[in-house]
Motif scaffolding. Structure first.
Motif, PDB file in Angstrom:
ATOM      1  N   UNK A  97      35.157  45.246  41.360  1.00  0.00           N
ATOM      2  CA  UNK A  97      36.367  44.610  42.040  1.00  0.00           C
ATOM      3  C   UNK A  97      36.531  43.255  41.531  1.00  0.00           C
ATOM      4  N   UNK A  98      37.982  42.636  41.845  1.00  0.00           N
ATOM      5  CA  UNK A  98      38.088  41.346  41.254  1.00  0.00           C
ATOM      6  C   UNK A  98      37.224  40.316  41.948  1.00  0.00           C
ATOM      7  N   UNK A  99      36.772  40.622  43.095  1.00  0.00           N
ATOM      8  CA  UNK A  99      35.974  39.571  43.568  1.00  0.00           C
ATOM      9  C   UNK A  99      34.698  39.514  42.744  1.00  0.00           C
ATOM     10  N   UNK A 138      37.008  37.455  47.881  1.00  0.00           N
ATOM     11  CA  UNK A 138      36.532  36.754  49.035  1.00  0.00           C
ATOM     12  C   UNK A 138      34.968  36.199  48.789  1.00  0.00           C
ATOM     13  N   UNK A 139      34.860  35.981  47.476  1.00  0.00           N
ATOM     14  CA  UNK A 139      33.559  35.159  47.109  1.00  0.00           C
ATOM     15  C   UNK A 139      33.430  33.968  48.125  1.00  0.00           C
ATOM     16  N   UNK A 140      32.191  33.672  48.781  1.00  0.00           N
ATOM     17  CA  UNK A 140      31.796  32.415  49.743  1.00  0.00           C
ATOM     18  C   UNK A 140      32.470  31.254  49.244  1.00  0.00           C
ATOM     19  N   UNK A 141      32.021  30.749  48.271  1.00  0.00           N
ATOM     20  CA  UNK A 141      32.597  29.536  47.831  1.00  0.00           C
ATOM     21  C   UNK A 141      33.984  29.349  47.404  1.00  0.00           C
ATOM     22  N   UNK A 142      34.715  30.478  47.391  1.00  0.00           N
ATOM     23  CA  UNK A 142      35.985  30.530  46.924  1.00  0.00           C
ATOM     24  C   UNK A 142      37.086  30.456  48.024  1.00  0.00           C
ATOM     25  N   UNK A 144      39.054  36.627  34.097  1.00  0.00           N
ATOM     26  CA  UNK A 144      38.579  37.798  34.903  1.00  0.00           C
ATOM     27  C   UNK A 144      39.669  38.764  35.053  1.00  0.00           C
ATOM     28  N   UNK A 145      39.410  39.871  35.322  1.00  0.00           N
ATOM     29  CA  UNK A 145      40.525  41.078  35.196  1.00  0.00           C
ATOM     30  C   UNK A 145      40.270  41.904  36.368  1.00  0.00           C
ATOM     31  N   UNK A 146      41.281  42.878  36.757  1.00  0.00           N
ATOM     32  CA  UNK A 146      41.163  43.778  37.776  1.00  0.00           C
ATOM     33  C   UNK A 146      42.446  44.639  37.962  1.00  0.00           C
TER      34      UNK A 146
END
Ligand SMILES: Cc1ncc(COP(=O)(O)O)c(C=O)c1O
Length: 448
Positions: free
Chosen positions: A127-129, A158-162, A275-277
């Protein structure tokens, strides 16, 4: 609002077993109200819901479906791969081919710009995440630093720090930050205004020796289409490098959508990591991150930065992604650009006729209609996005939905065209727009 009795029944049932009835928040229609439509099939430019109603799809699964739904060659590739086995947990030829395809497209973009390719190795994820999360870990591992600079209104999964000041669903629901993100994680994230180089410079002056990377959407589409000002991405790269930090260009949304080489093809800034998705997945779960070999070699098993995945490089997902990318010729991108221009112009004409102030902005073939009484003023950051008349979007959206056009159920999301849109589909959009524009004109702001 149109009755959608079967979708309504399914939504009630879903809410008994799935939080909020959906597996990704924006699908719940909370920003626009009404019943989310449960889709049962998609073909070309159309989706069909559980009540049997068809819609021209201007969401395209939030980006991946650039060829429209159930493209016969992609379906055949998936069937063929599935028939050979769903997952082996071993290396496969398809993974090499998909990595070569991704690298080849960016390398061709670099060659057109007369510069060396910034993409030599990629790692496939689901996933992109995962792609952004892993790129950040790699940036931290390679620099030995911990802080990350991100922009308000950019969404990177939905990465924590982002999640600090993130766009997409996070703004749609007015969640400035998410509970569950620890103060320590939030403290590692420096949030600055988009297109604001002075703020980035100030962040580096204050914390320069601790900043591992700047992460940016190559061209933001998660607060609506808010493209970078000319030279912004290049200036980010230079500032980051001056201070020993890396630049991560998040092309999950723009990659292989806005050109064969993504946003990089339009604005060839040699970020350290990409980054790709979405498009590269063909509609199944697949994503990637990559950069030059020297940096990627920090990743396990070549290097010490751990990253892994049971289903990473899944053969069925790889077959879908590879076929989708191979079908994405220059002619497809011309079609996507033409559709974006035509549909945007049709929407503007209808809104102008109804006296609705608005501004149309593009990031390649991603575009947004912002409702605003100052349409001459470019919308360059999240504060300006938030100041737009979003109360007009719900009525506009529902009038389009009633007329069989499926727009993103949030004012903060871009419209995603696909190459399967034909003249019948575009006629349906054109016919739907005047009533939707009238509905937007009649909308009243919420009481203060
Ligand atoms: C720019 C960007 N980065 C990362 C992500 C996260 O991707 P995913 O939803 O596949 O985890 C998204 C999703 O919309 C995105 O638009």
């Amino acid at each position: 609002m149109t009755d959608a009795p079967i979708s309504a029944e399914l939504f009630a049932r879903a809410q008994r077993v799935i939080p909020g009835g959906v597996n990704s928040p924006v699908r719940a229609f909370r920003a626009v109200g009404g019943t989310p439509r449960f889709m049962v099939s998609g073909r070309g430019p159309y989706l069909t819901d559980a009540d049997g109603k068809t819609y021209v799809d201007l969401v395209s699964s939030w980006g991946p479906m650039i060829h429209g739904h159930a493209h016969p060659e992609i379906v055949a590739a998936v069937q063929e791969a599935a028939a050979r086995g769903l997952s082996f947990g071993t290396p496969t030829l398809g993974e090499i081919e998909l990595a070569e395809e991704l690298i080849g497209k960016l390398t061709a973009g670099a060659a057109r710009a007369g510069v060396p390719s910034p993409l030599e190795e990629v790692r496939l994820v689901n996933s992109g995440t995962e792609a952004t999360m892993s790129a950040i870990r790699l940036a931290r591992g390679a620099t030995g630093r911990s802080k990350i600079v991100k922009f308000a209104g950019c969404y990177h999964g939905h990465v924590d720090s982002l999640l600090a000041s993130a766009g997409s669903g996070v703004i749609t629901f007015g969640l400035p930050d998410s509970p569950g993100v620890t103060p320590a994680q939030a403290a590692e994230t420096i949030v600055v205004g988009y297109n604001d180089l002075a703020a980035v410079r100030a962040a580096f002056e204050q914390d320069g020796s601790e900043i591992a990377a700047v992460i940016t959407e190559a061209a933001p589409g998660n607060m609506g289409a808010v493209p970078p000002l000319p030279g912004f991405n290049q200036a980010l790269l230079e500032l980051a490098h001056e201070h020993g930090a890396l630049l991560i260009s998040d092309e999950v949304m723009t990659g292989f959508r806005v050109s064969e080489a993504g946003w990089y093809g339009l604005d060839p800034v040699a970020a350290d990591l990409f980054t790709f998705g979405k498009v590269m997945s063909g509609g199944l779960p697949a994503a990637a991150f990559g950069g030059r070999a020297a940096l990627m070699s920090y990743l396990a098993p070549a290097g010490p930065v751990y990253q892994a995945g049971t289903l990473s490089g899944n053969p069925v997902a790889v077959a879908a992604g590879l076929t989708s990318l191979r079908l994405a010729t220059e002619a497809v991108y011309r079609r996507l650009d033409d559709h974006a221009r035509t549909i945007g112009e049709l929407a503007s004409a209808a809104l102008t006729a109804a006296g609705v102030g608005h501004r149309r902005q593009y990031a390649g073939n991603l575009f947004s209609i912002f409702f605003t009484e100052t349409p001459e003023q470019p919308i360059t950051d999240f504060d300006r996005v938030r100041a737009t008349d979003t109360f007009r979007y719900g009525p506009f959206f529902h009038a389009m939905l009633d007329a069989g056009v499926y727009l993103p159920p949030s004012a903060f999301e871009v419209w995603f065209v696909n190459a399967a849109l034909d003249s019948a589909a575009i006629d349906r959009i054109a016919e739907a727009l005047p009533a939707a524009a009238q509905a937007a004109a009649r909308a009243v702001p919420p009481a203060a």
